[in-house]
Design a protein around this motif. Structure first.
Motif, PDB file in Angstrom:
ATOM      1  N   HIS A   1       0.779  -1.165   0.076  1.00  0.00           N
ATOM      2  CA  HIS A   1       0.068  -0.117  -0.066  1.00  0.00           C
ATOM      3  C   HIS A   1       1.070   1.302   0.195  1.00  0.00           C
ATOM      4  N   TYR A   2       0.772   1.917  -1.199  1.00  0.00           N
ATOM      5  CA  TYR A   2       1.487   3.152  -1.232  1.00  0.00           C
ATOM      6  C   TYR A   2       0.662   4.326  -1.014  1.00  0.00           C
ATOM      7  N   PRO A   3       0.964   5.244   0.114  1.00  0.00           N
ATOM      8  CA  PRO A   3       0.253   6.339   0.218  1.00  0.00           C
ATOM      9  C   PRO A   3       0.145   7.241  -0.745  1.00  0.00           C
ATOM     10  N   TYR A   4      -0.846   7.978  -1.220  1.00  0.00           N
ATOM     11  CA  TYR A   4      -0.598   9.065  -2.313  1.00  0.00           C
ATOM     12  C   TYR A   4      -0.689  10.454  -1.655  1.00  0.00           C
ATOM     13  N   MET A   5      -0.473  11.528  -2.187  1.00  0.00           N
ATOM     14  CA  MET A   5      -0.250  12.912  -1.797  1.00  0.00           C
ATOM     15  C   MET A   5      -1.577  13.562  -2.586  1.00  0.00           C
ATOM     16  N   LEU A   6      -2.109  14.493  -1.445  1.00  0.00           N
ATOM     17  CA  LEU A   6      -3.022  15.351  -1.751  1.00  0.00           C
ATOM     18  C   LEU A   6      -2.536  16.910  -1.662  1.00  0.00           C
ATOM     19  N   LEU A   7      -2.682  17.564  -2.714  1.00  0.00           N
ATOM     20  CA  LEU A   7      -1.961  18.924  -2.631  1.00  0.00           C
ATOM     21  C   LEU A   7      -2.974  20.162  -2.879  1.00  0.00           C
ATOM     22  N   GLY A   8      -2.947  21.143  -2.212  1.00  0.00           N
ATOM     23  CA  GLY A   8      -3.705  22.424  -2.488  1.00  0.00           C
ATOM     24  C   GLY A   8      -2.818  23.614  -2.438  1.00  0.00           C
ATOM     25  N   LEU A   9      -3.242  24.466  -3.445  1.00  0.00           N
ATOM     26  CA  LEU A   9      -2.533  25.811  -3.582  1.00  0.00           C
ATOM     27  C   LEU A   9      -3.586  26.893  -3.384  1.00  0.00           C
ATOM     28  N   TYR A  10      -3.155  28.030  -2.446  1.00  0.00           N
ATOM     29  CA  TYR A  10      -4.260  29.139  -2.318  1.00  0.00           C
ATOM     30  C   TYR A  10      -3.396  30.273  -2.300  1.00  0.00           C
ATOM     31  N   SER A  11      -4.436  31.349  -2.576  1.00  0.00           N
ATOM     32  CA  SER A  11      -3.930  32.691  -2.487  1.00  0.00           C
ATOM     33  C   SER A  11      -4.620  33.320  -1.290  1.00  0.00           C
ATOM     34  N   ASP A  12      -4.183  34.464  -1.230  1.00  0.00           N
ATOM     35  CA  ASP A  12      -4.841  35.359   0.155  1.00  0.00           C
ATOM     36  C   ASP A  12      -6.149  35.280   0.298  1.00  0.00           C
ATOM     37  N   GLU A  13      -6.579  35.383  -1.062  1.00  0.00           N
ATOM     38  CA  GLU A  13      -8.370  35.665  -1.127  1.00  0.00           C
ATOM     39  C   GLU A  13      -9.051  35.032  -0.149  1.00  0.00           C
ATOM     40  N   PRO A  14      -9.288  33.719   0.129  1.00  0.00           N
ATOM     41  CA  PRO A  14      -9.704  33.022   1.097  1.00  0.00           C
ATOM     42  C   PRO A  14      -9.446  33.194   2.559  1.00  0.00           C
ATOM     43  N   PHE A  15      -7.946  33.298   2.905  1.00  0.00           N
ATOM     44  CA  PHE A  15      -7.493  33.403   4.092  1.00  0.00           C
ATOM     45  C   PHE A  15      -6.189  33.893   3.902  1.00  0.00           C
ATOM     46  N   ALA A  16      -5.586  34.928   4.851  1.00  0.00           N
ATOM     47  CA  ALA A  16      -4.393  35.577   4.451  1.00  0.00           C
ATOM     48  C   ALA A  16      -3.218  34.920   5.184  1.00  0.00           C
ATOM     49  N   PHE A  17      -2.904  33.689   4.284  1.00  0.00           N
ATOM     50  CA  PHE A  17      -1.746  33.059   4.630  1.00  0.00           C
ATOM     51  C   PHE A  17      -0.343  33.773   4.469  1.00  0.00           C
ATOM     52  N   SER A  18      -0.308  34.948   3.997  1.00  0.00           N
ATOM     53  CA  SER A  18       0.910  35.740   4.058  1.00  0.00           C
ATOM     54  C   SER A  18       0.971  36.490   5.102  1.00  0.00           C
ATOM     55  N   CYS A  19       0.326  36.542   6.181  1.00  0.00           N
ATOM     56  CA  CYS A  19       0.264  37.462   7.377  1.00  0.00           C
ATOM     57  C   CYS A  19       0.031  36.328   8.600  1.00  0.00           C
ATOM     58  N   ALA A  20      -0.290  35.263   8.394  1.00  0.00           N
ATOM     59  CA  ALA A  20      -0.720  34.246   9.362  1.00  0.00           C
ATOM     60  C   ALA A  20       0.467  33.656  10.023  1.00  0.00           C
ATOM     61  N   ASP A  21       0.335  33.386  11.087  1.00  0.00           N
ATOM     62  CA  ASP A  21       1.487  32.634  12.021  1.00  0.00           C
ATOM     63  C   ASP A  21       0.979  31.294  11.789  1.00  0.00           C
ATOM     64  N   SER A  22       1.926  30.403  12.358  1.00  0.00           N
ATOM     65  CA  SER A  22       1.793  28.825  12.394  1.00  0.00           C
ATOM     66  C   SER A  22       0.575  28.541  13.324  1.00  0.00           C
TER      67      SER A  22
ATOM     68  N   GLU B   1      -2.138  21.925 -11.489  1.00  0.00           N
ATOM     69  CA  GLU B   1      -2.218  20.561 -11.541  1.00  0.00           C
ATOM     70  C   GLU B   1      -0.522  20.111 -11.250  1.00  0.00           C
ATOM     71  N   VAL B   2      -0.336  19.818 -10.105  1.00  0.00           N
ATOM     72  CA  VAL B   2       1.417  19.292  -9.702  1.00  0.00           C
ATOM     73  C   VAL B   2       1.062  18.019  -9.039  1.00  0.00           C
ATOM     74  N   PHE B   3       1.954  17.086  -9.377  1.00  0.00           N
ATOM     75  CA  PHE B   3       1.786  15.621  -8.975  1.00  0.00           C
ATOM     76  C   PHE B   3       3.123  15.390  -8.043  1.00  0.00           C
ATOM     77  N   LEU B   4       2.809  15.082  -6.558  1.00  0.00           N
ATOM     78  CA  LEU B   4       3.922  14.840  -5.775  1.00  0.00           C
ATOM     79  C   LEU B   4       3.777  13.389  -5.138  1.00  0.00           C
ATOM     80  N   GLU B   5       4.948  12.839  -4.810  1.00  0.00           N
ATOM     81  CA  GLU B   5       4.730  11.710  -4.253  1.00  0.00           C
ATOM     82  C   GLU B   5       5.739  11.524  -2.989  1.00  0.00           C
ATOM     83  N   CYS B   6       5.391  10.782  -2.169  1.00  0.00           N
ATOM     84  CA  CYS B   6       6.158  10.481  -1.045  1.00  0.00           C
ATOM     85  C   CYS B   6       6.762   9.060  -1.068  1.00  0.00           C
ATOM     86  N   GLU B   7       8.063   9.093  -1.253  1.00  0.00           N
ATOM     87  CA  GLU B   7       8.721   7.469  -1.328  1.00  0.00           C
ATOM     88  C   GLU B   7       9.372   7.289  -0.028  1.00  0.00           C
TER      89      GLU B   7
END
Length: 300
Positions: A101-122, A145-151
């Motif tokens: 069983h190989y786990p697959y990866m899910l990726l999401g890319l966001y702008s500041d429109e829904p949430f101000a990532f650029s100003c948020a802390d951890s 579309e970007v495909f990442l894998e965790c080997e």
């Protein structure tokens, strides 16, 4: 008998232990978490525990990262300011003996429109990810579309999928938990550690453009550990073309901006304090949560 067999005899004891481990991940103290897990796995000494220690963090890696960097740099829409990344198992995975069983990866890319990532802390990003209603960015991921894998996770992941004691029922108030169940819990945390250390390493070696932070987690996969990687203190302003007009966010009236209060994340305990913190942790009532798929990606 392993000390966690006594700790896990009650659900409250196991929950308290898990809470301390989550705190280490939330605070980015992966080195301390790793040292503690190594000591516990060595003490347990089972076959799977040994398997975990063979699969050290240096054997796990993320591929496709250069493509992700390029996609962020070439994106023509609003600047990408936040990335979410998670591992998951196929929902219809087969349980035949010998199936890998190989786990697959899910990726999401966001702008500041829904949430101000650029100003948020951890703390703010983790608070959003764990919000019962789902994060503010749910459903707003950019169409990239970007495909990442965790080997390097297939061996431990397969062992956990096929593990015979994934549940522990306490109907008869047992005095201790089975060693095999403790083994399963520790191995789940080790899988989480391997994934997060791989993300931590790639973010340090190849930072994303403009120091875009990566919120990493696990989808329907114990222990659903969440952490922020590649974070740089202070505001990370989204870089825009100087010929472009002001961002829409600057034109919105203040009444349209909603802010959520996020609980402050306390300073993480040291490795020396870990056992004491676990023993002293009080029972915390855990509310029902949505799948991490919904909390991080706003799907499912």
């Amino acid at each position: 008998m392993h000390e966690l067999q006594t700790q896990f005899a009650t659900q409250e004891g196991e929950d308290a232990w898990n809470a301390v481990m989550h705190e280490h991940f939330h605070s980015g103290q992966l080195g301390e978490a790793q040292a503690y897990l190594v000591s516990q796995l060595e003490t347990l000494g089972t076959e799977l525990a040994t398997r975990c220690l063979i699969d050290d963090p240096d054997r796990v890696s993320i591929t496709g990262w250069y493509e992700l960097i390029e996609a962020i740099e070439l994106h023509e829409g609003e600047p990408i300011t936040g990335v979410t990344l998670a591992i998951a198992n196929e929902a219809d995975r087969a349980f035949e003996k010998g199936q890998v069983h190989y786990p697959y990866m899910l990726l999401g890319l966001y702008s500041d429109e829904p949430f101000a990532f650029s100003c948020a802390d951890s703390a703010a990003m983790i608070g959003q990810a764990l919000d019962e209603e789902g994060p503010a960015w749910a459903g707003y991921d950019e169409d990239i579309e970007v495909f990442l894998e965790c080997e390097g996770l297939s061996a431990i992941n397969t062992a956990l999928v096929h593990h015979k004691e994934r549940h522990f029922f306490r109907d008869d108030a047992p005095e201790h938990a089975p060693a095999r169940y403790v083994e399963y819990v520790l191995a789940c945390w080790w899988r989480a550690l391997l994934f997060h250390r791989a993300v931590e390493k790639i973010c340090a070696q190849k930072p994303l453009p403009h120091n875009v932070p990566v919120l990493a987690g696990m989808v329907d996969m114990k222990p659903e550990a969440v952490a922020v990687h590649g974070f740089v203190e202070g505001a990370r302003p989204a870089v825009r073309d100087e010929n472009e007009g002001p961002q829409m966010a600057e034109m919105l009236p203040s009444s349209m901006i909603t802010r959520r209060e996020v609980a402050e994340v306390k300073e993480p305990p040291t490795g020396v304090d870990l056992r004491r913190r676990v023993a002293e942790s009080a029972e915390v009532e855990q509310p029902a949560k949505k799948s991490l798929m919904a909390r991080i990606f706003g799907r499912g």
